[in-house]
Design a protein around this motif. Structure first.
Motif, short mmCIF file in Angstrom:
data_model
loop_
_atom_site.label_atom_id
_atom_site.label_comp_id
_atom_site.label_asym_id
_atom_site.label_seq_id
_atom_site.Cartn_x
_atom_site.Cartn_y
_atom_site.Cartn_z
N GLN A 102 -52.41 3.71 -6.90
CA GLN A 102 -50.86 4.22 -7.38
C GLN A 102 -51.18 5.78 -6.82
O GLN A 102 -50.96 6.23 -7.99
CB GLN A 102 -49.89 3.39 -8.00
N ALA A 121 -40.44 7.22 -0.14
CA ALA A 121 -41.63 5.72 0.40
C ALA A 121 -40.74 4.34 -0.09
O ALA A 121 -39.70 4.01 -0.46
CB ALA A 121 -42.77 5.06 -0.61
N ASN A 178 -39.47 10.55 -9.34
CA ASN A 178 -40.91 10.03 -10.02
C ASN A 178 -40.92 10.56 -11.10
O ASN A 178 -41.61 12.46 -11.09
CB ASN A 178 -42.33 10.07 -9.07
N VAL A 181 -47.73 9.28 -2.16
CA VAL A 181 -45.97 8.39 -1.89
C VAL A 181 -45.38 9.34 -3.09
O VAL A 181 -45.51 9.41 -3.74
CB VAL A 181 -45.76 6.65 -1.88
N THR A 237 -50.68 1.77 -3.62
CA THR A 237 -49.62 2.40 -2.25
C THR A 237 -51.88 2.96 -1.72
O THR A 237 -52.26 3.34 -0.58
CB THR A 237 -49.54 3.61 -2.47
N VAL A 246 -48.81 8.60 -6.95
CA VAL A 246 -47.64 9.06 -6.48
C VAL A 246 -47.21 10.38 -6.78
O VAL A 246 -47.56 10.75 -8.48
CB VAL A 246 -46.32 7.59 -7.69
N TYR A 279 -43.63 1.24 -5.50
CA TYR A 279 -44.58 1.22 -4.85
C TYR A 279 -45.47 0.18 -4.61
O TYR A 279 -45.64 0.71 -3.62
CB TYR A 279 -44.88 2.91 -4.63
#
Length: 303
Positions: A275, A135, A227, A131, A126, A277, A123
């Motif tokens: 990030q 994404a 994820n 996300v 971010t 996530v 990713y």
């Protein structure tokens, strides 16, 4: 060939690493048969020879396996990113995945599932934006590696194997990985935030990482990206505070961003990057995190 619905035969690459060794212990403790892919001639019945640099896997050794979990790859934070080491990072992942995928595609009866370990590096940075698996890929070295890494599994998918990509976050463990370097510093009272501390770190406990990988193997609806991060990403500032609380040590020090750039070179961009996530697909399929918060994850690793 009739496969058991309960006892599985699972092949694992990267079986000597932090995550791989924990996965092997977990599978064997529950009575599953585990084959370890090794980069030398096999010496025991539970070993299969492979050489990712030569795109070689002893495919005969994989006959009858139900699942393959592919975790091998050069450590991203093991050393400074020279052009030579960046090539090693990329090749170890792309060539290794290609070798495994082609070997599985060559089997008359391939396994049900290939779980490929990739990373939330997909990713890129971010910022504060959350996300999930929908994404797009970010920009930069690590996102580009992740894109090639995941694409390399195509031969297995084309052969009818269910392919799931485990995009793993920062694994909280004291034995190894990035977090393994933090524990000694914080125990010595030398821990502190990195840069301004506002960057998000998407973490997962080692226990939940292993459980999530097994969940991916056992859940037929999971394919494509998944994820592997805890449901509550936190900032580096919050990580620092949690480490101090759990280890009962001061966290007054700060590592300025310029110092990180000098020490780590290009890799500093990812340490300072953010990030946020979320584990959308794990939650959708009913995965239950044992250590969902940063304090719980750090406490589990510390004790």
């Amino acid at each position: 060939m009739q496969r058991s619905a309960s006892r599985k035969r699972v092949a694992v690459t990267g079986a000597s690493g932090l995550i791989g060794s924990a996965l092997v212990r977990s599978l064997r403790a529950d009575g599953h048969d585990v084959l370890r892919l090794v980069r030398r001639p096999a010496r025991t019945a539970d070993e299969v020879e492979w050489d990712p640099g030569r795109l070689y896997v002893d495919a005969a050794g994989l006959v009858g396996v139900d699942a393959v979990v592919h975790l091998a790859g050069a450590g991203v934070g093991e050393r400074r990113w020279s052009e030579t080491y960046k090539k090693e990072i990329r090749d170890s992942r792309v060539l290794g995945t290609t070798a495994v995928a082609q070997a599985l595609a060559s089997l008359a009866e391939p396994p049900e599932v290939l779980v490929c370990g990739t990373a939330i590096g997909w990713y890129g940075d971010t910022g504060s934006r959350a996300v999930d698996e929908d994404a797009p890929a970010g920009t930069g070295f690590l996102p580009s590696v992740c894109v090639e890494w995941e694409a390399a599994a195509a031969p297995a998918e084309e052969a009818g194997v269910r392919v799931a990509h485990a995009r793993t976050g920062l694994v909280v463990a004291r034995e190894g990985g990035a977090w393994g370097r933090l524990f000694p510093l914080f125990r010595a009272g030398l821990g502190g935030r990195m840069g301004d501390g506002r960057q998000y770190w998407s973490f997962i406990s080692l226990h939940d990482e292993v459980a999530a990988l097994r969940h991916m193997v056992d859940t037929p609806s999971l394919s494509g990206p998944v994820n592997l991060t805890a449901p509550e990403p936190v900032t580096n500032r919050e990580v620092t505070a949690a480490m101090g609380r759990v280890l009962r040590r001061p966290t007054l020090l700060t590592v300025p961003a310029p110092a990180l750039r000098i020490a780590l070179g290009e890799f500093a961009q990812d340490v300072l990057g953010s990030q946020r996530v979320l584990p959308g697909r794990l939650l959708e399929t009913g995965f239950d995190f044992a250590f969902p918060t940063i304090d719980e994850a750090v406490r589990a690793a510390a004790h």
